[in-house]
Design a protein around this motif. Structure first.
Motif: not given
Length: 71
Positions: A52-71
């Motif tokens: 679903t589009d919701a599952s894609v959005n959730e996964a991408l938001r999680l990826l963005v949070k992880i990338a922000d924490r790495q910086q």
């Protein structure tokens, strides 16, 4: 050259009388068009993982949070 124009005019069916058409609204969907859309085609294996589009959005938001924490 004249022959080509005549052939094109013959392709239009007589029932398509644009002068008689009523009720059309010019620019009916212009706001929706201007707001934009971003369609992305997923590969089949990814589409199975994210059905679903919701599952894609959730996964991408999680990826963005992880990338922000790495910086």
């Amino acid at each position: 050259m004249k022959k080509e124009v005549d052939e094109l005019e013959d392709e239009l069916r007589p029932e398509y009388d644009f002068a008689a058409m009523q009720g059309g609204v010019r620019g009916k969907y212009v706001q929706r068009y201007r707001s934009g859309t971003n369609l992305v085609l997923l590969d089949p294996d990814i589409a199975k993982a994210f059905p679903t589009d919701a599952s894609v959005n959730e996964a991408l938001r999680l990826l963005v949070k992880i990338a922000d924490r790495q910086q």
